[in-house]
Write an enzyme that holds these catalytic residues in place. Structure first.
Site, PDB file in Angstrom:
ATOM      1  N   ASP A   8       0.890  -1.163   0.000  1.00 41.85           N
ATOM      2  CA  ASP A   8       0.000   0.000   0.000  1.00 41.85           C
ATOM      3  C   ASP A   8       0.925   1.209   0.000  1.00 41.85           C
ATOM      4  O   ASP A   8       1.515   1.546   1.018  1.00 41.85           O
ATOM      5  CB  ASP A   8      -0.884  -0.034   1.254  1.00 41.85           C
ATOM      6  CG  ASP A   8      -1.678   1.264   1.459  1.00 41.85           C
ATOM      7  OD1 ASP A   8      -1.607   2.155   0.593  1.00 41.85           O
ATOM      8  OD2 ASP A   8      -2.362   1.371   2.492  1.00 41.85           O
ATOM      9  N   ASP A 170     -12.978   5.413   1.850  1.00 43.99           N
ATOM     10  CA  ASP A 170     -11.549   5.486   2.168  1.00 43.99           C
ATOM     11  C   ASP A 170     -11.042   6.919   2.061  1.00 43.99           C
ATOM     12  O   ASP A 170     -10.897   7.452   0.960  1.00 43.99           O
ATOM     13  CB  ASP A 170     -10.776   4.564   1.201  1.00 43.99           C
ATOM     14  CG  ASP A 170      -9.267   4.580   1.442  1.00 43.99           C
ATOM     15  OD1 ASP A 170      -8.798   5.367   2.283  1.00 43.99           O
ATOM     16  OD2 ASP A 170      -8.556   3.806   0.777  1.00 43.99           O
TER      17      ASP A 170
END
Ligand code: ADP
Ligand code: MG
Length: 580
Positions: A8, A170
Protein backbone atom coordinates in the site's frame (compact mmCIF):
# COMPACT_ATOMS: atom_id res chain seq x y z
CA UNK A 1 7.12 -21.16 -4.46
CA UNK A 2 7.19 -17.62 -5.75
CA UNK A 3 6.36 -14.91 -3.24
CA UNK A 4 4.47 -11.78 -4.19
CA UNK A 5 4.30 -9.07 -1.58
CA UNK A 6 1.46 -6.60 -1.22
CA UNK A 7 2.21 -2.89 -0.99
CA UNK A 8 0.00 0.00 0.00
CA UNK A 9 1.96 2.97 -1.31
CA UNK A 10 0.18 5.72 0.60
CA UNK A 11 0.39 9.49 0.48
CA UNK A 12 1.27 9.61 4.15
CA UNK A 13 2.22 6.08 5.09
CA UNK A 14 3.14 2.96 3.19
CA UNK A 15 2.79 -0.63 4.29
CA UNK A 16 3.96 -4.00 3.12
CA UNK A 17 2.25 -7.35 3.51
CA UNK A 18 2.44 -11.01 2.57
CA UNK A 19 0.04 -13.94 2.52
CA UNK A 20 1.28 -16.42 5.09
CA UNK A 21 -0.24 -19.34 6.99
CA UNK A 22 -3.57 -18.92 5.31
CA UNK A 23 -3.99 -15.21 5.92
CA UNK A 24 -2.56 -11.80 5.05
CA UNK A 25 0.01 -10.42 7.51
CA UNK A 26 1.87 -7.13 7.73
CA UNK A 27 5.62 -6.80 7.52
CA UNK A 28 7.39 -4.53 10.04
CA UNK A 29 10.05 -1.96 9.17
CA UNK A 30 13.40 -1.71 11.03
CA UNK A 31 11.70 0.26 13.80
CA UNK A 32 9.24 -2.53 14.37
CA UNK A 33 6.42 -0.45 12.98
CA UNK A 34 3.99 -1.51 10.25
CA UNK A 35 3.61 2.04 8.97
CA UNK A 36 6.50 3.54 7.06
CA UNK A 37 5.99 7.26 6.53
CA UNK A 38 6.11 8.03 2.80
CA UNK A 39 8.78 10.62 3.41
CA UNK A 40 12.18 10.83 1.74
CA UNK A 41 15.10 12.90 2.99
CA UNK A 42 18.61 13.52 1.80
CA UNK A 43 21.20 13.76 4.55
CA UNK A 44 24.00 16.29 4.38
CA UNK A 45 26.38 13.58 3.20
CA UNK A 46 24.07 12.89 0.26
CA UNK A 47 22.66 9.63 1.51
CA UNK A 48 18.98 8.87 1.15
CA UNK A 49 16.76 8.01 4.12
CA UNK A 50 13.16 6.89 3.99
CA UNK A 51 10.45 6.61 6.62
CA UNK A 52 10.47 7.61 10.27
CA UNK A 53 13.95 9.14 10.23
CA UNK A 54 13.05 11.18 7.17
CA UNK A 55 9.89 12.39 8.84
CA UNK A 56 11.81 13.58 11.87
CA UNK A 57 14.04 15.57 9.55
CA UNK A 58 11.05 17.02 7.77
CA UNK A 59 10.01 18.91 10.89
CA UNK A 60 13.36 20.46 11.67
CA UNK A 61 14.83 20.66 8.17
CA UNK A 62 11.89 21.02 5.77
CA UNK A 63 14.26 21.72 2.87
CA UNK A 64 15.98 18.33 3.21
CA UNK A 65 12.84 16.19 3.16
CA UNK A 66 9.74 15.70 1.08
CA UNK A 67 6.36 14.10 1.79
CA UNK A 68 3.03 13.76 -0.02
CA UNK A 69 4.75 13.26 -3.39
CA UNK A 70 2.10 10.73 -4.36
CA UNK A 71 0.00 13.74 -5.23
CA UNK A 72 2.34 14.52 -8.11
CA UNK A 73 2.49 11.02 -9.56
CA UNK A 74 1.90 11.12 -13.30
CA UNK A 75 2.87 14.79 -13.57
CA UNK A 76 6.11 16.51 -14.55
CA UNK A 77 6.51 18.01 -11.10
CA UNK A 78 10.09 17.79 -9.80
CA UNK A 79 11.29 18.10 -6.25
CA UNK A 80 14.63 19.56 -5.32
CA UNK A 81 16.35 18.19 -2.24
CA UNK A 82 19.81 19.29 -1.16
CA UNK A 83 20.46 20.52 -4.69
CA UNK A 84 19.40 17.30 -6.42
CA UNK A 85 16.23 17.04 -8.44
CA UNK A 86 13.85 14.09 -8.13
CA UNK A 87 10.68 13.01 -9.88
CA UNK A 88 7.71 11.70 -7.91
CA UNK A 89 8.37 8.31 -9.54
CA UNK A 90 11.92 8.25 -8.18
CA UNK A 91 10.81 9.32 -4.71
CA UNK A 92 8.14 6.61 -4.71
CA UNK A 93 10.72 4.08 -5.82
CA UNK A 94 12.81 4.92 -2.73
CA UNK A 95 9.87 4.08 -0.51
CA UNK A 96 9.19 0.88 -2.44
CA UNK A 97 12.85 -0.10 -2.22
CA UNK A 98 12.75 0.33 1.57
CA UNK A 99 9.62 -1.82 1.81
CA UNK A 100 11.15 -4.46 -0.44
CA UNK A 101 14.18 -4.63 1.86
CA UNK A 102 11.93 -4.92 4.91
CA UNK A 103 10.13 -7.82 3.25
CA UNK A 104 13.43 -9.49 2.40
CA UNK A 105 14.62 -9.17 5.99
CA UNK A 106 11.30 -10.50 7.26
CA UNK A 107 10.98 -13.40 4.84
CA UNK A 108 14.72 -14.06 4.67
CA UNK A 109 14.79 -14.32 0.88
CA UNK A 110 14.99 -12.06 -2.13
CA UNK A 111 11.67 -10.59 -3.23
CA UNK A 112 11.07 -9.68 -6.83
CA UNK A 113 7.35 -9.25 -7.29
CA UNK A 114 4.59 -7.14 -5.80
CA UNK A 115 0.98 -6.11 -6.00
CA UNK A 116 0.77 -2.35 -5.52
CA UNK A 117 -2.39 -0.47 -4.66
CA UNK A 118 -3.41 2.89 -6.12
CA UNK A 119 -6.40 5.16 -5.49
CA UNK A 120 -9.30 4.09 -7.71
CA UNK A 121 -9.27 7.54 -9.21
CA UNK A 122 -5.68 7.30 -10.39
CA UNK A 123 -5.62 7.82 -14.14
CA UNK A 124 -3.57 5.97 -16.71
CA UNK A 125 -0.49 8.21 -16.24
CA UNK A 126 -0.58 7.82 -12.49
CA UNK A 127 -0.93 4.04 -12.75
CA UNK A 128 1.92 3.77 -15.23
CA UNK A 129 4.05 6.01 -13.03
CA UNK A 130 3.36 3.74 -10.05
CA UNK A 131 4.29 0.68 -12.07
CA UNK A 132 7.55 2.33 -13.11
CA UNK A 133 8.35 3.27 -9.54
CA UNK A 134 8.02 -0.43 -8.73
CA UNK A 135 10.35 -1.39 -11.56
CA UNK A 136 12.91 1.20 -10.48
CA UNK A 137 12.86 -0.38 -7.03
CA UNK A 138 13.57 -3.77 -8.59
CA UNK A 139 10.06 -5.12 -8.29
CA UNK A 140 8.01 -6.75 -10.98
CA UNK A 141 4.58 -5.23 -10.55
CA UNK A 142 2.26 -8.20 -10.97
CA UNK A 143 -0.89 -6.21 -10.49
CA UNK A 144 -1.99 -2.67 -9.78
CA UNK A 145 -5.23 -2.73 -7.80
CA UNK A 146 -7.53 -0.03 -6.54
CA UNK A 147 -7.14 0.77 -2.85
CA UNK A 148 -10.83 0.52 -1.98
CA UNK A 149 -10.96 -2.80 -3.84
CA UNK A 150 -8.06 -4.01 -1.73
CA UNK A 151 -9.82 -2.85 1.43
CA UNK A 152 -12.96 -4.64 0.28
CA UNK A 153 -10.86 -7.77 -0.37
CA UNK A 154 -9.73 -7.82 3.26
CA UNK A 155 -13.31 -7.60 4.48
CA UNK A 156 -14.45 -10.04 1.80
CA UNK A 157 -11.71 -12.53 2.66
CA UNK A 158 -12.78 -12.67 6.28
CA UNK A 159 -16.47 -12.63 5.41
CA UNK A 160 -16.46 -14.88 2.34
CA UNK A 161 -19.67 -16.69 3.01
CA UNK A 162 -21.77 -13.66 3.83
CA UNK A 163 -24.31 -12.11 1.53
CA UNK A 164 -24.26 -8.37 1.80
CA UNK A 165 -23.93 -4.99 0.19
CA UNK A 166 -20.97 -3.01 1.47
CA UNK A 167 -19.85 0.56 0.90
CA UNK A 168 -16.15 1.20 1.48
CA UNK A 169 -15.30 4.82 2.27
CA UNK A 170 -11.55 5.49 2.17
CA UNK A 171 -10.20 8.88 3.20
CA UNK A 172 -6.42 8.76 3.27
CA UNK A 173 -3.88 11.55 3.48
CA UNK A 174 -4.39 12.86 -0.02
CA UNK A 175 -7.10 10.89 -1.76
CA UNK A 176 -10.72 9.97 -1.30
CA UNK A 177 -12.36 6.84 -2.72
CA UNK A 178 -15.80 5.29 -2.38
CA UNK A 179 -16.57 1.77 -3.55
CA UNK A 180 -19.78 -0.21 -3.56
CA UNK A 181 -19.32 -3.97 -3.30
CA UNK A 182 -21.62 -6.94 -3.21
CA UNK A 183 -20.59 -10.24 -1.62
CA UNK A 184 -22.40 -13.50 -2.34
CA UNK A 185 -21.24 -17.10 -2.34
CA UNK A 186 -17.54 -16.26 -2.26
CA UNK A 187 -17.88 -13.80 -5.12
CA UNK A 188 -16.80 -10.23 -4.44
CA UNK A 189 -18.29 -7.99 -7.02
CA UNK A 190 -17.27 -4.36 -7.19
CA UNK A 191 -20.44 -2.64 -8.35
CA UNK A 192 -19.27 0.94 -8.68
CA UNK A 193 -16.57 3.29 -7.54
CA UNK A 194 -16.12 7.06 -7.35
CA UNK A 195 -13.73 9.47 -5.71
CA UNK A 196 -11.46 12.44 -5.87
CA UNK A 197 -7.70 12.24 -6.18
CA UNK A 198 -7.03 15.66 -4.68
CA UNK A 199 -8.91 15.43 -1.42
CA UNK A 200 -7.64 13.89 1.81
CA UNK A 201 -6.87 14.23 5.49
CA UNK A 202 -3.99 16.59 4.73
CA UNK A 203 -6.48 19.11 3.38
CA UNK A 204 -8.20 19.10 6.75
CA UNK A 205 -4.89 19.85 8.46
CA UNK A 206 -4.18 22.56 5.90
CA UNK A 207 -7.52 24.18 6.65
CA UNK A 208 -6.59 24.41 10.34
CA UNK A 209 -3.14 25.78 9.51
CA UNK A 210 -4.61 28.38 7.16
CA UNK A 211 -7.22 29.44 9.70
CA UNK A 212 -4.66 29.82 12.49
CA UNK A 213 -2.30 31.80 10.26
CA UNK A 214 -5.13 33.97 9.03
CA UNK A 215 -5.92 34.94 12.60
CA UNK A 216 -2.29 36.05 12.81
CA UNK A 217 -2.79 38.07 9.65
CA UNK A 218 -0.83 35.73 7.36
CA UNK A 219 -1.77 33.85 4.22
CA UNK A 220 -0.58 30.22 4.12
CA UNK A 221 1.09 30.56 0.71
CA UNK A 222 3.03 33.62 1.88
CA UNK A 223 4.02 32.08 5.21
CA UNK A 224 5.26 28.93 3.47
CA UNK A 225 7.76 30.96 1.51
CA UNK A 226 8.67 33.45 4.23
CA UNK A 227 8.99 31.18 7.21
CA UNK A 228 8.86 27.52 6.22
CA UNK A 229 10.05 26.41 9.64
CA UNK A 230 7.16 28.14 11.32
CA UNK A 231 4.70 26.54 8.91
CA UNK A 232 6.21 23.05 9.23
CA UNK A 233 6.04 23.25 13.03
CA UNK A 234 2.57 24.71 13.00
CA UNK A 235 1.41 22.02 10.59
CA UNK A 236 2.69 19.42 12.99
CA UNK A 237 0.76 21.07 15.84
CA UNK A 238 -2.40 21.25 13.73
CA UNK A 239 -2.01 17.61 12.72
CA UNK A 240 -1.94 16.67 16.40
CA UNK A 241 -4.93 18.91 17.04
CA UNK A 242 -6.91 17.26 14.25
CA UNK A 243 -6.14 13.84 15.66
CA UNK A 244 -6.88 15.00 19.17
CA UNK A 245 -10.36 16.05 18.09
CA UNK A 246 -11.11 12.45 17.14
CA UNK A 247 -11.31 11.67 20.84
CA UNK A 248 -11.50 15.03 22.62
CA UNK A 249 -13.92 17.89 22.34
CA UNK A 250 -11.36 20.70 22.61
CA UNK A 251 -7.67 20.85 21.71
CA UNK A 252 -4.92 23.40 22.15
CA UNK A 253 -2.65 24.50 19.32
CA UNK A 254 0.70 26.01 20.29
CA UNK A 255 1.91 28.77 18.02
CA UNK A 256 5.55 28.57 16.92
CA UNK A 257 7.48 31.71 16.04
CA UNK A 258 9.48 32.27 12.86
CA UNK A 259 12.29 30.01 14.10
CA UNK A 260 9.81 27.29 14.84
CA UNK A 261 10.18 27.71 18.59
CA UNK A 262 7.18 27.41 20.87
CA UNK A 263 6.46 29.74 23.69
CA UNK A 264 4.08 27.95 26.03
CA UNK A 265 2.02 31.10 26.57
CA UNK A 266 1.12 31.45 22.90
CA UNK A 267 -1.64 29.05 21.91
CA UNK A 268 -5.16 28.92 20.50
CA UNK A 269 -8.05 26.60 21.26
CA UNK A 270 -10.04 24.63 18.75
CA UNK A 271 -13.23 22.71 19.50
CA UNK A 272 -15.19 20.21 17.41
CA UNK A 273 -17.84 22.70 16.36
CA UNK A 274 -15.27 25.23 15.16
CA UNK A 275 -13.39 22.49 13.32
CA UNK A 276 -16.59 21.29 11.64
CA UNK A 277 -17.24 24.85 10.49
CA UNK A 278 -13.71 25.27 9.10
CA UNK A 279 -13.90 22.07 7.07
CA UNK A 280 -17.46 22.49 5.81
CA UNK A 281 -16.39 23.06 2.18
CA UNK A 282 -14.32 19.86 2.32
CA UNK A 283 -17.26 17.89 3.69
CA UNK A 284 -19.38 19.07 0.79
CA UNK A 285 -16.83 17.57 -1.58
CA UNK A 286 -16.80 14.35 0.44
CA UNK A 287 -20.53 13.86 -0.13
CA UNK A 288 -20.38 14.04 -3.93
CA UNK A 289 -18.52 10.79 -4.71
CA UNK A 290 -20.65 8.96 -2.14
CA UNK A 291 -23.79 10.04 -3.99
CA UNK A 292 -22.25 9.19 -7.35
CA UNK A 293 -21.16 5.68 -6.36
CA UNK A 294 -24.66 4.98 -5.04
CA UNK A 295 -26.32 6.33 -8.16
CA UNK A 296 -24.05 4.42 -10.52
CA UNK A 297 -24.67 1.25 -8.57
CA UNK A 298 -28.40 2.01 -8.57
CA UNK A 299 -28.63 1.48 -4.85
CA UNK A 300 -30.25 3.49 -2.13
CA UNK A 301 -28.79 4.28 1.25
CA UNK A 302 -31.15 1.89 3.02
CA UNK A 303 -29.95 -1.06 0.92
CA UNK A 304 -26.41 -0.78 2.28
CA UNK A 305 -25.74 -3.36 4.96
CA UNK A 306 -22.36 -2.06 6.09
CA UNK A 307 -20.43 1.17 5.62
CA UNK A 308 -16.77 0.40 6.11
CA UNK A 309 -14.35 3.16 7.06
CA UNK A 310 -10.84 2.94 5.70
CA UNK A 311 -7.93 5.38 5.82
CA UNK A 312 -6.61 7.25 8.81
CA UNK A 313 -8.70 10.34 8.19
CA UNK A 314 -12.02 8.50 8.63
CA UNK A 315 -11.21 8.64 12.35
CA UNK A 316 -12.29 12.28 12.30
CA UNK A 317 -15.65 12.75 13.97
CA UNK A 318 -16.87 14.85 11.03
CA UNK A 319 -16.51 11.78 8.80
CA UNK A 320 -18.41 9.54 11.16
CA UNK A 321 -21.18 12.12 11.50
CA UNK A 322 -21.39 12.37 7.73
CA UNK A 323 -21.86 8.60 7.37
CA UNK A 324 -24.45 8.58 10.13
CA UNK A 325 -26.31 11.38 8.43
CA UNK A 326 -26.43 9.75 5.00
CA UNK A 327 -26.92 6.11 5.95
CA UNK A 328 -28.57 6.34 9.34
CA UNK A 329 -25.99 3.93 10.71
CA UNK A 330 -22.53 4.01 12.16
CA UNK A 331 -19.50 3.47 9.99
CA UNK A 332 -17.76 0.18 10.76
CA UNK A 333 -14.11 -0.17 11.61
CA UNK A 334 -13.56 -3.92 12.01
CA UNK A 335 -9.97 -3.91 10.88
CA UNK A 336 -7.42 -1.19 11.48
CA UNK A 337 -8.20 1.45 8.84
CA UNK A 338 -4.49 2.06 8.30
CA UNK A 339 -3.88 -1.58 7.50
CA UNK A 340 -6.81 -2.99 5.51
CA UNK A 341 -5.55 -1.83 2.12
CA UNK A 342 -2.16 -3.47 2.55
CA UNK A 343 -3.77 -6.67 3.84
CA UNK A 344 -6.04 -6.75 0.81
CA UNK A 345 -3.02 -6.41 -1.48
CA UNK A 346 -1.66 -9.62 0.06
CA UNK A 347 -5.00 -11.33 -0.56
CA UNK A 348 -4.77 -10.22 -4.20
CA UNK A 349 -1.24 -11.63 -4.35
CA UNK A 350 -2.62 -14.94 -3.04
CA UNK A 351 -5.30 -14.85 -5.74
CA UNK A 352 -2.64 -14.39 -8.42
CA UNK A 353 -0.62 -17.28 -7.02
CA UNK A 354 -3.81 -19.36 -6.83
CA UNK A 355 -3.21 -20.06 -3.18
CA UNK A 356 -5.28 -22.92 -1.74
CA UNK A 357 -6.83 -20.63 0.89
CA UNK A 358 -8.41 -18.34 -1.67
CA UNK A 359 -9.20 -20.86 -4.37
CA UNK A 360 -12.95 -20.60 -3.94
CA UNK A 361 -12.85 -16.78 -4.01
CA UNK A 362 -13.68 -14.73 -7.09
CA UNK A 363 -13.24 -10.99 -7.37
CA UNK A 364 -14.42 -8.65 -10.07
CA UNK A 365 -13.48 -5.00 -10.35
CA UNK A 366 -14.67 -2.06 -12.43
CA UNK A 367 -13.16 0.71 -14.49
CA UNK A 368 -13.56 3.79 -12.26
CA UNK A 369 -13.91 6.39 -15.04
CA UNK A 370 -15.12 6.76 -18.61
CA UNK A 371 -12.62 6.30 -21.44
CA UNK A 372 -13.18 7.59 -24.93
CA UNK A 373 -11.99 9.57 -27.90
CA UNK A 374 -12.33 13.06 -29.29
CA UNK A 375 -14.75 13.38 -32.19
CA UNK A 376 -16.22 16.11 -34.35
CA UNK A 377 -19.93 16.74 -34.41
CA UNK A 378 -21.99 18.16 -37.24
CA UNK A 379 -24.39 20.98 -36.43
CA UNK A 380 -26.19 21.67 -39.71
CA UNK A 381 -23.37 22.54 -42.11
CA UNK A 382 -20.97 23.41 -39.31
CA UNK A 383 -18.52 20.82 -38.01
CA UNK A 384 -17.23 21.28 -34.50
CA UNK A 385 -14.49 19.14 -33.02
CA UNK A 386 -13.51 18.48 -29.43
CA UNK A 387 -16.45 16.40 -28.30
CA UNK A 388 -15.91 13.39 -26.05
CA UNK A 389 -17.20 10.09 -27.36
CA UNK A 390 -17.17 7.43 -24.60
CA UNK A 391 -16.06 3.92 -25.54
CA UNK A 392 -15.79 2.31 -22.11
CA UNK A 393 -18.25 3.77 -19.63
CA UNK A 394 -17.32 4.19 -16.00
CA UNK A 395 -18.10 1.29 -13.69
CA UNK A 396 -17.97 -1.29 -16.45
CA UNK A 397 -16.65 -4.60 -15.11
CA UNK A 398 -13.02 -5.23 -16.11
CA UNK A 399 -11.23 -6.59 -18.03
CA UNK A 400 -13.22 -5.15 -20.89
CA UNK A 401 -12.76 -4.64 -24.59
CA UNK A 402 -15.08 -2.41 -26.64
CA UNK A 403 -15.11 -1.33 -30.23
CA UNK A 404 -16.44 1.83 -31.81
CA UNK A 405 -16.59 2.82 -35.47
CA UNK A 406 -15.40 6.24 -36.58
CA UNK A 407 -15.49 7.64 -40.11
CA UNK A 408 -13.26 9.85 -42.21
CA UNK A 409 -14.64 13.37 -42.54
CA UNK A 410 -13.42 14.35 -45.99
CA UNK A 411 -12.80 12.63 -49.33
CA UNK A 412 -9.40 10.96 -49.67
CA UNK A 413 -8.54 11.63 -46.06
CA UNK A 414 -5.11 9.95 -45.62
CA UNK A 415 -4.97 9.72 -41.85
CA UNK A 416 -6.80 10.06 -38.57
CA UNK A 417 -5.31 10.95 -35.24
CA UNK A 418 -7.22 9.17 -32.49
CA UNK A 419 -7.04 11.29 -29.34
CA UNK A 420 -7.75 9.36 -26.18
CA UNK A 421 -9.25 10.91 -23.07
CA UNK A 422 -10.47 9.92 -19.65
CA UNK A 423 -13.23 11.70 -17.80
CA UNK A 424 -16.91 12.44 -17.61
CA UNK A 425 -17.19 15.82 -19.33
CA UNK A 426 -18.96 16.37 -22.66
CA UNK A 427 -16.01 18.25 -24.13
CA UNK A 428 -12.52 16.76 -24.22
CA UNK A 429 -10.82 19.92 -22.93
CA UNK A 430 -12.39 19.20 -19.56
CA UNK A 431 -11.13 15.62 -19.46
CA UNK A 432 -7.67 14.12 -18.99
CA UNK A 433 -5.71 13.61 -22.20
CA UNK A 434 -4.12 10.16 -22.17
CA UNK A 435 -2.37 10.09 -25.52
CA UNK A 436 -2.94 9.60 -29.20
CA UNK A 437 -2.73 6.99 -31.91
CA UNK A 438 -1.90 7.82 -35.49
CA UNK A 439 -3.81 5.87 -38.14
CA UNK A 440 -1.98 6.32 -41.44
CA UNK A 441 -2.18 5.37 -45.12
CA UNK A 442 -5.94 5.15 -45.38
CA UNK A 443 -6.66 4.20 -49.03
CA UNK A 444 -8.15 6.98 -51.17
CA UNK A 445 -11.91 6.86 -50.92
CA UNK A 446 -14.90 9.12 -50.35
CA UNK A 447 -15.59 10.57 -46.89
CA UNK A 448 -17.27 8.19 -44.48
CA UNK A 449 -14.68 5.39 -44.69
CA UNK A 450 -14.97 3.27 -41.57
CA UNK A 451 -12.23 2.71 -39.01
CA UNK A 452 -12.69 0.49 -35.97
CA UNK A 453 -11.30 1.76 -32.70
CA UNK A 454 -10.90 -0.82 -29.98
CA UNK A 455 -10.28 -0.02 -26.29
CA UNK A 456 -9.09 -2.74 -23.97
CA UNK A 457 -8.90 -1.98 -20.27
CA UNK A 458 -7.00 -4.65 -18.35
CA UNK A 459 -7.05 -5.81 -14.75
CA UNK A 460 -4.29 -3.35 -13.87
CA UNK A 461 -6.38 -0.47 -15.04
CA UNK A 462 -4.09 0.13 -17.99
CA UNK A 463 -5.54 1.00 -21.35
CA UNK A 464 -4.63 -0.34 -24.76
CA UNK A 465 -5.94 1.27 -27.92
CA UNK A 466 -6.14 -0.36 -31.34
CA UNK A 467 -7.34 0.88 -34.70
CA UNK A 468 -8.27 -1.28 -37.66
CA UNK A 469 -8.70 0.05 -41.19
CA UNK A 470 -10.85 -2.48 -43.12
CA UNK A 471 -10.13 -0.91 -46.53
CA UNK A 472 -6.39 -1.49 -46.19
CA UNK A 473 -6.63 -4.40 -43.77
CA UNK A 474 -4.12 -2.66 -41.51
CA UNK A 475 -3.96 -2.56 -37.76
CA UNK A 476 -2.46 0.20 -35.62
CA UNK A 477 -2.03 -0.52 -31.99
CA UNK A 478 -0.93 1.50 -29.03
CA UNK A 479 1.34 2.17 -27.15
CA UNK A 480 -0.21 5.58 -26.61
CA UNK A 481 2.30 8.28 -27.46
CA UNK A 482 4.30 8.76 -24.34
CA UNK A 483 3.17 11.31 -21.88
CA UNK A 484 6.08 13.26 -20.45
CA UNK A 485 5.57 11.84 -16.99
CA UNK A 486 5.99 8.24 -18.03
CA UNK A 487 9.34 7.06 -19.26
CA UNK A 488 10.23 4.97 -22.28
CA UNK A 489 12.00 1.67 -21.71
CA UNK A 490 15.31 3.28 -22.47
CA UNK A 491 14.68 6.22 -20.15
CA UNK A 492 13.61 3.81 -17.45
CA UNK A 493 16.85 1.85 -17.72
CA UNK A 494 18.75 5.11 -17.62
CA UNK A 495 16.84 6.20 -14.53
CA UNK A 496 17.53 2.89 -12.81
CA UNK A 497 21.26 3.28 -13.51
CA UNK A 498 21.20 6.79 -12.06
CA UNK A 499 19.47 5.55 -8.95
CA UNK A 500 22.01 2.81 -8.47
CA UNK A 501 24.60 5.50 -8.02
CA UNK A 502 22.70 6.98 -5.10
CA UNK A 503 23.72 5.84 -1.66
CA UNK A 504 21.03 4.75 0.73
CA UNK A 505 21.34 4.96 4.45
CA UNK A 506 21.92 1.40 5.72
CA UNK A 507 18.70 -0.27 6.79
CA UNK A 508 20.24 -1.75 9.95
CA UNK A 509 21.16 1.67 11.19
CA UNK A 510 17.93 3.49 10.48
CA UNK A 511 16.75 3.26 14.04
CA UNK A 512 19.80 5.24 15.19
CA UNK A 513 19.24 7.82 12.52
CA UNK A 514 15.69 8.21 13.71
CA UNK A 515 16.68 8.49 17.36
CA UNK A 516 19.22 11.16 16.42
CA UNK A 517 16.67 13.19 14.47
CA UNK A 518 14.07 12.85 17.17
CA UNK A 519 16.48 13.94 19.90
CA UNK A 520 17.65 16.84 17.74
CA UNK A 521 14.09 17.99 17.37
CA UNK A 522 13.53 17.72 21.12
CA UNK A 523 16.50 20.02 21.76
CA UNK A 524 14.30 22.80 20.42
CA UNK A 525 11.33 21.80 22.53
CA UNK A 526 12.77 21.59 26.05
CA UNK A 527 13.51 24.56 28.31
CA UNK A 528 16.93 26.15 28.25
CA UNK A 529 18.23 24.34 31.34
CA UNK A 530 17.28 20.98 29.98
CA UNK A 531 18.58 21.96 26.58
CA UNK A 532 22.21 21.91 27.63
CA UNK A 533 21.91 18.43 29.07
CA UNK A 534 20.11 17.09 26.02
CA UNK A 535 22.46 18.75 23.58
CA UNK A 536 25.43 17.19 25.31
CA UNK A 537 23.91 13.72 25.00
CA UNK A 538 22.99 14.31 21.35
CA UNK A 539 26.50 15.49 20.47
CA UNK A 540 28.00 12.47 22.14
CA UNK A 541 25.66 10.16 20.29
CA UNK A 542 26.41 11.86 16.98
CA UNK A 543 30.15 11.51 17.57
CA UNK A 544 29.73 7.87 18.44
CA UNK A 545 27.73 7.33 15.26
CA UNK A 546 30.58 8.75 13.22
CA UNK A 547 33.34 6.88 15.09
CA UNK A 548 31.24 3.79 15.52
CA UNK A 549 33.48 2.15 18.08
CA UNK A 550 31.06 -0.54 19.12
CA UNK A 551 31.18 -0.22 22.87
CA UNK A 552 31.31 3.54 23.13
CA UNK A 553 28.49 3.70 20.65
CA UNK A 554 26.25 1.45 22.71
CA UNK A 555 26.91 3.48 25.82
CA UNK A 556 26.32 6.81 24.05
CA UNK A 557 23.03 5.50 22.76
CA UNK A 558 22.06 4.31 26.19
CA UNK A 559 23.03 7.69 27.62
CA UNK A 560 20.88 9.53 25.18
CA UNK A 561 17.90 7.31 25.92
CA UNK A 562 18.37 7.83 29.64
CA UNK A 563 18.70 11.58 29.20
CA UNK A 564 15.45 11.66 27.23
CA UNK A 565 13.76 9.66 29.93
CA UNK A 566 15.08 11.93 32.68
CA UNK A 567 13.67 14.91 30.83
CA UNK A 568 10.31 13.22 30.65
CA UNK A 569 10.42 12.80 26.86
CA UNK A 570 8.99 9.52 25.70
CA UNK A 571 10.75 7.70 22.92
CA UNK A 572 9.35 4.25 22.51
CA UNK A 573 10.56 3.32 19.07
CA UNK A 574 6.98 3.58 17.82
CA UNK A 575 5.85 6.04 15.24
CA UNK A 576 3.45 8.82 16.19
CA UNK A 577 0.72 7.08 14.21
CA UNK A 578 0.71 4.06 16.36
CA UNK A 579 0.27 5.84 19.60
CA UNK A 580 -3.33 5.48 20.68
P1 ADP B 1 -2.64 7.31 2.98
O1 ADP B 1 -3.21 5.99 2.64
O2 ADP B 1 -3.02 8.38 2.02
O3 ADP B 1 -1.19 7.30 3.25
P2 ADP B 1 -3.70 7.02 5.65
O4 ADP B 1 -4.82 6.09 5.46
O5 ADP B 1 -2.49 6.54 6.35
O6 ADP B 1 -3.33 7.77 4.31
O7 ADP B 1 -4.29 8.28 6.41
C1 ADP B 1 -3.49 9.38 6.64
C2 ADP B 1 -4.37 10.52 7.05
O8 ADP B 1 -5.14 10.15 8.18
C3 ADP B 1 -3.55 11.73 7.43
O9 ADP B 1 -4.11 12.87 6.82
C4 ADP B 1 -3.71 11.77 8.95
O10 ADP B 1 -3.68 13.08 9.41
C5 ADP B 1 -5.07 11.16 9.14
N1 ADP B 1 -5.26 10.59 10.48
C6 ADP B 1 -4.58 9.58 11.06
N2 ADP B 1 -5.02 9.35 12.31
C7 ADP B 1 -6.00 10.26 12.54
C8 ADP B 1 -6.85 10.55 13.65
N3 ADP B 1 -6.77 9.89 14.80
N4 ADP B 1 -7.75 11.56 13.50
C9 ADP B 1 -7.82 12.25 12.36
N5 ADP B 1 -7.05 12.03 11.29
C10 ADP B 1 -6.15 11.04 11.37
MG1 MG C 1 -4.34 4.61 2.01
Amino acid sequence: METIIGIDLGTTNSLCSVFQDGKPVLIPNPHGSMLTPSVVAILDDGRVVVGQAARELQVTRPEAAVACFKRWMGTDHKVSLQGKSFTPVELSSFVLKALKEDAEAFLKKPIEAAVITVPAYFNDHQRKATKQAGEMAGLKVRRIINEPTAAALTYGFHDRNAEKMILVVDLGGGTFDVTLMEIFEGTLEIVSTAGESMLGGEDFTDRIVATVLKKEGLALEVAEVRSPLRVSRLRQECELAKRGLATESTVRIRLPDDHGTYDESRAVKLDRAAFAKIVEPLMERIKRPITRAMQDGQREAKEIDEVILVGGATRMSVMQECVQQIFGKQGLIKYNPDEVVALGAAVQAALILDHADVREMVMTDVCPFTLGISIAKEFGTRIESGYFNPIIHRNTTIPVSREEVVCTLIDNQPEIIVKVYQGEARKVVDNVFLGELQVKDIPRQPAGAEIMIRFTYDLNGLLEVEAYVPSSNRKFSTVLTNHAATLSKFELEQAIRNLQRLKFYPRDDLENQRLLRYAERMVGEVNRFQREQLEYAVDRFLNAMVDSERESFASARQDLLITLEQLGISYDGQSEDEKP
